[in-house]
Motif scaffolding. Structure first.
Motif, PDB file in Angstrom:
ATOM      1  N   THR A   1       0.823  -1.085  -0.272  1.00  0.00           N
ATOM      2  CA  THR A   1      -0.030  -0.117   0.011  1.00  0.00           C
ATOM      3  C   THR A   1       0.905   1.291  -0.074  1.00  0.00           C
ATOM      4  OG1 THR A   1      -1.348  -1.103   1.372  1.00  0.00           O
ATOM      5  CG2 THR A   1      -1.701   1.084   1.199  1.00  0.00           C
TER       6      THR A   1
ATOM      7  N   GLN B   1      -7.802  -0.728  14.637  1.00  0.00           N
ATOM      8  CA  GLN B   1      -8.706  -1.686  15.472  1.00  0.00           C
ATOM      9  C   GLN B   1      -8.716  -1.444  16.812  1.00  0.00           C
ATOM     10  OE1 GLN B   1      -7.048  -2.700  12.917  1.00  0.00           O
ATOM     11  NE2 GLN B   1      -8.481  -3.391  11.267  1.00  0.00           N
TER      12      GLN B   1
ATOM     13  N   SER C   1      -2.737  -8.214  -6.607  1.00  0.00           N
ATOM     14  CA  SER C   1      -2.155  -6.980  -6.711  1.00  0.00           C
ATOM     15  C   SER C   1      -2.686  -6.247  -7.920  1.00  0.00           C
ATOM     16  CB  SER C   1      -0.893  -7.132  -6.776  1.00  0.00           C
ATOM     17  OG  SER C   1      -0.152  -7.376  -5.434  1.00  0.00           O
TER      18      SER C   1
ATOM     19  N   THR D   1      -5.188  -4.191  -6.485  1.00  0.00           N
ATOM     20  CA  THR D   1      -4.200  -3.150  -6.004  1.00  0.00           C
ATOM     21  C   THR D   1      -3.622  -3.496  -4.510  1.00  0.00           C
ATOM     22  OG1 THR D   1      -5.034  -1.367  -4.893  1.00  0.00           O
ATOM     23  CG2 THR D   1      -4.951  -1.330  -7.449  1.00  0.00           C
ATOM     24  N   ALA D   2      -2.670  -3.038  -4.007  1.00  0.00           N
ATOM     25  CA  ALA D   2      -2.066  -3.006  -2.773  1.00  0.00           C
ATOM     26  C   ALA D   2      -2.814  -2.332  -1.880  1.00  0.00           C
ATOM     27  CB  ALA D   2      -0.772  -3.199  -2.778  1.00  0.00           C
ATOM     28  N   ASP D   3      -3.872  -1.630  -2.059  1.00  0.00           N
ATOM     29  CA  ASP D   3      -4.379  -0.672  -1.256  1.00  0.00           C
ATOM     30  C   ASP D   3      -4.823  -1.166   0.043  1.00  0.00           C
ATOM     31  OD1 ASP D   3      -3.871   1.983  -2.425  1.00  0.00           O
ATOM     32  OD2 ASP D   3      -5.973   2.247  -2.870  1.00  0.00           O
ATOM     33  N   ALA D   4      -4.820  -0.405   1.404  1.00  0.00           N
ATOM     34  CA  ALA D   4      -5.368  -1.165   2.317  1.00  0.00           C
ATOM     35  C   ALA D   4      -6.937  -0.559   2.398  1.00  0.00           C
ATOM     36  CB  ALA D   4      -4.543  -0.938   3.532  1.00  0.00           C
ATOM     37  N   ASP D   5      -7.990  -1.307   2.892  1.00  0.00           N
ATOM     38  CA  ASP D   5      -9.260  -0.523   3.222  1.00  0.00           C
ATOM     39  C   ASP D   5      -9.909  -1.568   4.238  1.00  0.00           C
ATOM     40  OD1 ASP D   5     -11.292   0.945   2.879  1.00  0.00           O
ATOM     41  OD2 ASP D   5     -11.142   0.823   0.463  1.00  0.00           O
ATOM     42  N   PHE D   6     -11.081  -1.223   4.587  1.00  0.00           N
ATOM     43  CA  PHE D   6     -11.907  -1.616   5.549  1.00  0.00           C
ATOM     44  C   PHE D   6     -13.290  -2.135   5.327  1.00  0.00           C
ATOM     45  CE2 PHE D   6      -8.565   1.008   7.136  1.00  0.00           C
ATOM     46  CZ  PHE D   6      -8.128   0.489   8.012  1.00  0.00           C
ATOM     47  N   VAL D   7     -13.678  -3.234   5.908  1.00  0.00           N
ATOM     48  CA  VAL D   7     -15.032  -3.745   5.451  1.00  0.00           C
ATOM     49  C   VAL D   7     -16.108  -3.996   6.664  1.00  0.00           C
ATOM     50  CG1 VAL D   7     -13.893  -5.174   3.476  1.00  0.00           C
ATOM     51  CG2 VAL D   7     -14.106  -6.159   5.988  1.00  0.00           C
TER      52      VAL D   7
ATOM     53  N   ARG E   1     -11.800  -8.199  11.041  1.00  0.00           N
ATOM     54  CA  ARG E   1     -10.790  -7.949  12.254  1.00  0.00           C
ATOM     55  C   ARG E   1      -9.380  -6.980  11.844  1.00  0.00           C
ATOM     56  NH1 ARG E   1     -11.203 -12.336  16.299  1.00  0.00           N
ATOM     57  NH2 ARG E   1      -8.954 -12.072  16.708  1.00  0.00           N
ATOM     58  N   ASN E   2      -8.897  -7.311  10.798  1.00  0.00           N
ATOM     59  CA  ASN E   2      -7.705  -6.629  10.529  1.00  0.00           C
ATOM     60  C   ASN E   2      -7.805  -5.794   9.287  1.00  0.00           C
ATOM     61  OD1 ASN E   2      -6.342  -8.587  12.261  1.00  0.00           O
ATOM     62  ND2 ASN E   2      -7.226 -10.124  10.896  1.00  0.00           N
ATOM     63  N   GLY E   3      -8.872  -5.531   8.376  1.00  0.00           N
ATOM     64  CA  GLY E   3      -8.847  -4.891   7.463  1.00  0.00           C
ATOM     65  C   GLY E   3      -8.366  -5.518   6.024  1.00  0.00           C
TER      66      GLY E   3
ATOM     67  N   PRO F   1      -2.888  -7.136   1.235  1.00  0.00           N
ATOM     68  CA  PRO F   1      -2.141  -8.247   1.062  1.00  0.00           C
ATOM     69  C   PRO F   1      -1.500  -9.139   1.969  1.00  0.00           C
ATOM     70  CG  PRO F   1      -1.345  -6.218  -0.397  1.00  0.00           C
ATOM     71  CD  PRO F   1      -2.251  -5.761   0.975  1.00  0.00           C
ATOM     72  N   SER F   2      -1.246  -8.674   3.249  1.00  0.00           N
ATOM     73  CA  SER F   2      -0.682  -9.300   4.050  1.00  0.00           C
ATOM     74  C   SER F   2      -1.672 -10.413   4.672  1.00  0.00           C
ATOM     75  CB  SER F   2      -0.223  -8.443   5.195  1.00  0.00           C
ATOM     76  OG  SER F   2      -1.499  -7.810   5.896  1.00  0.00           O
TER      77      SER F   2
ATOM     78  N   PHE G   1      -1.626 -15.435   6.851  1.00  0.00           N
ATOM     79  CA  PHE G   1      -2.057 -16.069   8.066  1.00  0.00           C
ATOM     80  C   PHE G   1      -2.120 -17.451   7.849  1.00  0.00           C
ATOM     81  CE2 PHE G   1      -3.979 -11.906   8.651  1.00  0.00           C
ATOM     82  CZ  PHE G   1      -4.081 -11.987  10.308  1.00  0.00           C
TER      83      PHE G   1
END
Lengths: 402, 334
Positions: free
Chosen positions: A46, A240, B151, B155-161, B254-256, B259-260, B264
């Motif tokens: 990102t 969070q 990707s 894309t690699a953008d972080a976002d939330f759900v 829980r984590n948004g 790509p990371s 898990f």
């Protein structure tokens, strides 16, 4: 012709100049190269993908200004996947490919900086900046060729703790990721807190991703901390944690360091989860991009961004991460140009000496005023507060130098 | 005692998510003997599909407005005047998101099932009869393909759900201490337990389950008994993909989104080894044990130890029982 002392010296000087000039000309490449490793893939992609366009902008800007004493500069960027070993391989490849034309390198992590540091010797030494604010790197004696484009994490903690002390705070919790990045300022922060009369009531290490939020929030609640400083996160965990604490009903005030201060992330959290970041504060070494009235350099970036990134979100906003990279490149360019203007060859030693001696430098608005390199870092920053209504980080303190 | 209960519950909630992730690895292994190293990335795809259907599509101009935010008059009236972060506010916020949450889960289930099916048909089935090692290496290669594809697509953008369940705080007194839990985590745990229980019952009591068990025992014999082994393979991959979609959606809440999420899967592999690669019950117990150990270690020793202690336990179990707690010992005819 009669040979006396004067004519002998004049003849020797002229001969040296005639014979030596081609050697100097031969040594100067037709263009200089600055290599870079960026996390275009992997966990910090990102940030990497937001930083990459800064190199295009820098190439255009610096070359339009005449490069380095008339010689253009080219940027060579490669993906590291945020793996230090990949960054080292990229550095070695760039060195082998570009040779003496490569005068500097930009790495994407503390790990990469530490891994490449032993390579910076003799002919292979290059001046090197990075995205890292690791305190260990701010030491010209152990890392003579590496520099930092802002305050180290330790300095950022100092700024935050002084701000807490100024607000009358008496207790603080440190929550950090169990990475080098997270742990960096903790011991130093404890010492500073003790000096300022603030009690550290909780030191809590978390996973850098996928942390067990209920457990951490429970421990924070038990600690009864008035303030909590979050360190070692980029896009996850810190939002969070704050959200969990707010739902728990904790009155704790949260503060963050540079990597937790990006508007894009704060806006997305607010949009999806509501206004729980209201009151969140943190230290930023630089002005935000919208605050460019007194920042002529930012105005140049804005004009160029409009032209180069039209139709993309980058057209109107430069992320804090990209600003940090631009600042790092500006510092390197200042050192390159100072070296060239002094008539010195652009060796790592010459550039490092010029960089260490940067003093009272007007950066064009990155910082609140002229800055000086101290221990190869710039120990200035300001506390900002996020406003969920406007989506802006607003100044909460004056510019602080520690 | 109250604190002990608090951290034990926290650990069980994490353990349930681990179990949900692990169930996909066990399903594929049971049916095909392939350890799927790419399972974490299958989960990441599930998370991205949930993001696509719950955030991206509802946010489009052409999408109906009720999909993005359902705001009937009664809901708006109820929300008026509620204090910020109130439990009722959290529930009403969730109600507003229900259409896109449902759309997101259904979309993620279908899309991830298709991805699982494609992987099985194009990469795994052609290798049937070849060395298992080759198939395992394919799953390693799949990691690069899936992370690269994600990707390119997202894309690699972080976002939330949005949370799958209302994230209202739950408070109660126990042994003189206030126990605090997040509503969404409790529901996530419940979902994970129901799915896990459902799969165990399916494997034990349905025809498909018997086919999976027979195939796991001996593929050639299963073939000769009229069981369509390719179908069993296919079902196992679809099962892994769909449970992965739910696990991905929960992890994303829980984590948004980032790509990371793909990483898990690796941490859960150790849990699967501890429980026994081919044992649902063993893996369930191992997941719960690791979750509780992590929470307890975090409580008593701090985060630096929390990642070490449970995995030392995994190692200890493997030293005593190399096939895991409930794993079957492999008997080879010489």
């Amino acid at each position: 012709m009669k040979l006396n002392r004067r004519s002998f010296l004049a003849t020797t000087a002229a001969t040296t100049a005639v014979v030596g000039t081609p050697m100097i000309l031969k040594a100067q490449p037709s263009e200089y190269v600055l290599g870079a490793s960026l996390p275009l893939t992997g966990p910090f992609a990102t940030a990497g993908q937001l930083v990459a366009p800064a190199f295009q902008l820098a190439a255009k800007l610096f070359n339009d200004e005449g490069g380095i004493a008339g010689t253009p500069i080219r940027f060579v960027t490669e993906d590291s996947g945020y793996v230090p070993q990949n960054a080292l391989a990229n550095y070695q490849r760039a060195l082998a490919t570009e040779g003496n034309a490569m005068i500097g390198y930009f790495a994407d992590s503390t790990g990469a900086m530490k891994l490449i540091a032993p390579e910076l010797k003799g002919e292979n030494a290059r001046i090197m900046g990075s995205t890292s604010f690791a305190s260990e790197l701010a030491n010209p004696e152990t890392h003579p060729y590496q520099y930092m484009s802002g305050p180290s994490y330790q300095s950022q903690f100092d700024i935050l703790l002084e701000n807490i002390a100024a607000e009358g705070g008496k207790s603080v919790a440190f929550i950090y990721s169990n990475t080098e990045f997270g742990r960096d300022p903790i011991e130093h922060g404890k010492a500073t807190a003790e000096r300022l009369g603030i009690e550290v009531v909780l030191e809590e290490a978390t996973k850098p991703q996928g942390a067990d939020i209920p457990t951490h929030v429970t421990k924070l609640a038990q600690s009864g901390a008035e303030y909590c400083i979050l360190q070692g996160y980029v896009t996850g965990v810190w939002p969070q944690l704050i959200g969990g604490a707010r739902q728990f009903g904790l009155p704790t005030k949260f503060k963050g360091t540079f990597w937790g201060m990006e508007k894009i992330i704060a806006d997305r959290i607010t949009k999806e989860a509501g206004p729980f970041l209201a009151g969140y504060e943190g230290v930023m070494p630089y002005r935000y991009f919208w605050d460019r009235e007194d920042a002529p350099r930012y105005q140049q970036y804005a004009a160029l961004s409009k032209e180069m990134f039209a139709g993309t979100p980058l057209e109107n906003y430069m992320s804090t991460w990209a600003i940090q990279t631009m600042c790092g490149l500006e510092i390197a360019m200042k050192a390159f140009r100072d070296t060239a203007e002094a008539g010195l060859e652009l060796t790592a030693d010459n550039i490092a000496e010029k960089l260490t001696n940067i003093s009272d430098w007007d950066t064009g608005g990155f910082f609140g005023g002229p800055v000086t390199m101290e221990s190869n870092s710039i120990r200035t920053g300001r506390v900002y507060e996020y406003d969920t209504e406007s989506g802006l980080f607003n100044p909460k303190s004056d510019w602080l130098t520690v | 005692m109250g604190q002990l209960t608090q951290f034990a519950i926290n650990g069980l909630m994490s353990g349930a998510i681990y179990a949900l992730i692990a169930v996909g690895i066990v399903s594929v292994y049971k049916a095909t003997k392939v350890v799927n190293f790419a399972h974490g990335y299958l989960i990441m795809f599930g998370a991205y599909f949930y993001y696509t259907f719950a955030v991206i599509i509802p946010g489009q101009e052409w999408a109906p407005s009720w999909l993005a935010s359902w705001e009937p008059v009664w809901l708006v009236e109820m929300k008026e005047g509620l204090p910020m972060f109130s439990p009722m506010g959290a529930v009403l916020d969730w109600v507003q998101n229900v259409p896109r949450i449902i759309f997101g889960i259904i979309g993620a289930l279908i899309a991830n099932a298709i991805v699982g099916r494609i992987i099985e048909r194009t990469l795994m089935r052609p290798l049937m009869g070849q060395s298992i090692f080759a198939m395992i290496m394919v799953t390693v290669g799949l990691i690069s393909i899936m992370s690269g594809a994600a990707s390119i697509i997202w894309t690699a953008d972080a976002d939330f759900v949005p949370h799958i369940a209302p994230n209202a705080p739950v408070r109660f007194e126990l042994f003189g201490s206030t126990i605090f839990l997040f509503g969404a985590d409790l529901v996530n745990m419940l979902i994970a337990l129901i799915i896990f229980g459902g799969i165990v019952l399916m494997v034990r009591y349905t025809k498909s389950g018997v086919a999976i068990r027979a195939t796991a025992e001996d593929q050639s014999t299963a073939y000769s008994m009229g069981i369509s082994v390719p179908k069993v393979f296919s079902r196992a991959w679809v099962l892994a993909s769909t449970t992965g979609a739910i696990a991905g959606a929960i992890l994303a809440t829980r984590n948004g989104i980032s790509p990371s999420l793909g990483l898990f899967g690796f941490s859960v592999l150790a849990i699967v080894l501890m429980g026994g690669l081919d044992s649902y019950i063993g893996v369930f117990l191992a997941a719960m044990a690791v979750g509780v150990m992590e929470a307890m270690t975090q409580w008593q020793l701090g985060g630096d130890w929390a990642e070490i202690v449970p995995y030392v336990a995994v190692l200890a179990v493997l030293l005593i029982r190399p096939h895991g707690l409930f794993g079957s010992k492999e008997v080879e005819r010489i």
